[in-house]
Write an enzyme that holds these catalytic residues in place. Structure first.
Site, PDB file in Angstrom:
ATOM      1  N   ARG A 239      -2.391  -8.383  -0.081  1.00  0.00           N
ATOM      2  CA  ARG A 239      -3.292  -9.007   0.875  1.00  0.00           C
ATOM      3  C   ARG A 239      -2.483  -9.951   1.756  1.00  0.00           C
ATOM      4  O   ARG A 239      -1.644 -10.711   1.259  1.00  0.00           O
ATOM      5  CB  ARG A 239      -4.378  -9.809   0.150  1.00  0.00           C
ATOM      6  CG  ARG A 239      -5.482  -8.961  -0.463  1.00  0.00           C
ATOM      7  CD  ARG A 239      -6.305  -8.232   0.608  1.00  0.00           C
ATOM      8  NE  ARG A 239      -7.361  -7.412   0.060  1.00  0.00           N
ATOM      9  CZ  ARG A 239      -7.267  -6.096  -0.151  1.00  0.00           C
ATOM     10  NH1 ARG A 239      -6.153  -5.447   0.135  1.00  0.00           N
ATOM     11  NH2 ARG A 239      -8.286  -5.425  -0.634  1.00  0.00           N
ATOM     12  N   GLU A 268      -5.787  -9.902   9.784  1.00  0.00           N
ATOM     13  CA  GLU A 268      -5.938  -8.497  10.108  1.00  0.00           C
ATOM     14  C   GLU A 268      -7.164  -8.253  10.982  1.00  0.00           C
ATOM     15  O   GLU A 268      -8.208  -8.844  10.691  1.00  0.00           O
ATOM     16  CB  GLU A 268      -6.116  -7.727   8.786  1.00  0.00           C
ATOM     17  CG  GLU A 268      -5.038  -6.717   8.566  1.00  0.00           C
ATOM     18  CD  GLU A 268      -5.076  -6.135   7.173  1.00  0.00           C
ATOM     19  OE1 GLU A 268      -4.353  -6.661   6.317  1.00  0.00           O
ATOM     20  OE2 GLU A 268      -5.819  -5.188   6.949  1.00  0.00           O
ATOM     21  N   HIS A 287      -2.035  -1.389   7.326  1.00  0.00           N
ATOM     22  CA  HIS A 287      -2.822  -1.360   6.080  1.00  0.00           C
ATOM     23  C   HIS A 287      -3.102   0.088   5.646  1.00  0.00           C
ATOM     24  O   HIS A 287      -4.261   0.519   5.584  1.00  0.00           O
ATOM     25  CB  HIS A 287      -4.135  -2.141   6.242  1.00  0.00           C
ATOM     26  CG  HIS A 287      -4.705  -2.583   4.927  1.00  0.00           C
ATOM     27  ND1 HIS A 287      -5.326  -3.793   4.733  1.00  0.00           N
ATOM     28  CD2 HIS A 287      -4.738  -1.959   3.713  1.00  0.00           C
ATOM     29  CE1 HIS A 287      -5.733  -3.892   3.478  1.00  0.00           C
ATOM     30  NE2 HIS A 287      -5.384  -2.786   2.846  1.00  0.00           N
TER      31      HIS A 287
END
Ligand code: 8YV
Length: 321
Positions: A239, A268, A287
């Site tokens: 993360r 993000e 991602h």
């Protein structure tokens, strides 16, 4: 007939399974993160929701879905959902554990190798017609991976799968830091449990596989980067906020560390502009840890299985507790 809302496009055969069970399925067709307003509007009469990491399902959003019985998250991480608030409202939360372990471990190694061996820079070099022949001191001298020390922060399923690749595939020495010791990994892979500081100081490659919690937020900051080897490469597929992105840019710019392979970002889908400028031994991905056809299919199937089970009065198969 129950109403199911999916915040993203889902494989047609999985949607057909939901419809085949008699449910009304609405699916968001657009790309990009859903706005809070659209999310709230869409779940106001939904009995089930299929969602993903970029959907911030906090207590206020949960309160706007009075009929919700299940929130099925497409992913193993669920830091986007206020799970206690969902449980307090009697809503089941499910995730997709196991489905993406090997795929994410593969990507970890892809980023590690690409950063160490400067694959993207080399690719760009060839494409732009700059490759004029072999030289001993050629431009893209990288770093060896075989036999080096691999430090895993977060020795859960994915961390262990990465350690296994390092041990069996690349003859690497394995170090790990985790909330609890992982005796199986120690036995199978000879991985050594060390403090976070020892791991930073001794590893050639540091891979982040820890969930995002209050404790792991900005676990990697200027202090951590100062402790790492100057030749070390950081790989983060966990993360974004586990790494202080400003500190990461600083560490790469000042040579505190040698490179990075990054799949997740603090804000993000925004990426720190400083990171975008850095190309030497820095590899960025959008991602895609779980992004193989097979794995995304498995994830969708798991989410749909959970929704079908709960809507028919059964138990969830993968409840987040
Ligand atoms: C997912 C992930 O694709 O499972 C996770 O936790 O980070 C990814 O593999 C992502 O969360 C989308 O929901």
């Amino acid at each position: 007939m129950a109403k199911i809302y999916a915040t993203c496009r889902v494989f047609a055969d999985e949607i057909a399974r939901l419809r085949g069970a008699g449910h009304d399925v609405q699916m968001r067709g657009q790309e990009g993160p859903i706005s809070r307003d659209e999310l709230i509007r869409s779940i106001s009469d939904a009995d089930a929701m299929i969602c993903l990491l970029s959907d911030k399902i906090d207590a206020k959003v949960i309160a706007t879905g009075p009929r919700l019985r299940i929130i099925a998250n497409l992913g193993v991480g669920y830091d986007n959902i206020d799970v206690p608030a969902a449980h307090a409202a009697g809503i089941i939360v499910t995730n997709t554990p196991g489905a993406l372990t090997e795929t994410t471990a593969d990507l970890t190694f892809a980023l590690l190798l690409a950063a160490a061996r400067r694959i993207l820079e080399a690719d760009e070099y060839v494409r732009s017609g700059k490759f004029l022949g072999w030289e001993l001191l050629q431009k893209h001298l990288g770093l060896d991976v075989f036999g080096k020390t691999l430090g895993i922060v977060g020795m859960g399923r994915i961390g262990t799968a990465v350690a296994r690749r390092g041990h069996f595939g690349f003859g690497m020495k394995g170090l790990y830091h985790n909330r609890h010791r992982n005796i199986d990994a120690e036995r199978e892979l000879g991985a050594r449990y060390v403090t976070f500081e020892e791991l930073l100081e001794e590893s050639d490659f540091v891979c982040v596989h820890t969930p995002l919690t209050e404790e792991t937020h900005h676990l990697f900051n200027k202090d951590s980067f100062r402790k790492m080897k100057k030749s070390a490469i950081l790989v983060n597929v966990a993360r974004g906020p586990v790494v202080d992105e400003v500190a990461l840019v600083w560490a790469l710019e000042t040579g505190e560390i040698a490179g990075a392979g990054i799949d997740v970002y603090e804000r993000e889908p925004q990426v720190h502009p400083g990171l975008l400028k850095l190309k030497e031994r820095v590899v960025l991905a959008p991602h895609i840890g779980s992004a193989s056809v097979e794995t995304r299919r498995k994830m969708a199937k798991i989410a749909v299985d959970n929704v079908l089970s709960v809507l028919s009065g059964g138990e969830p198969l993968n409840p987040v507790t």
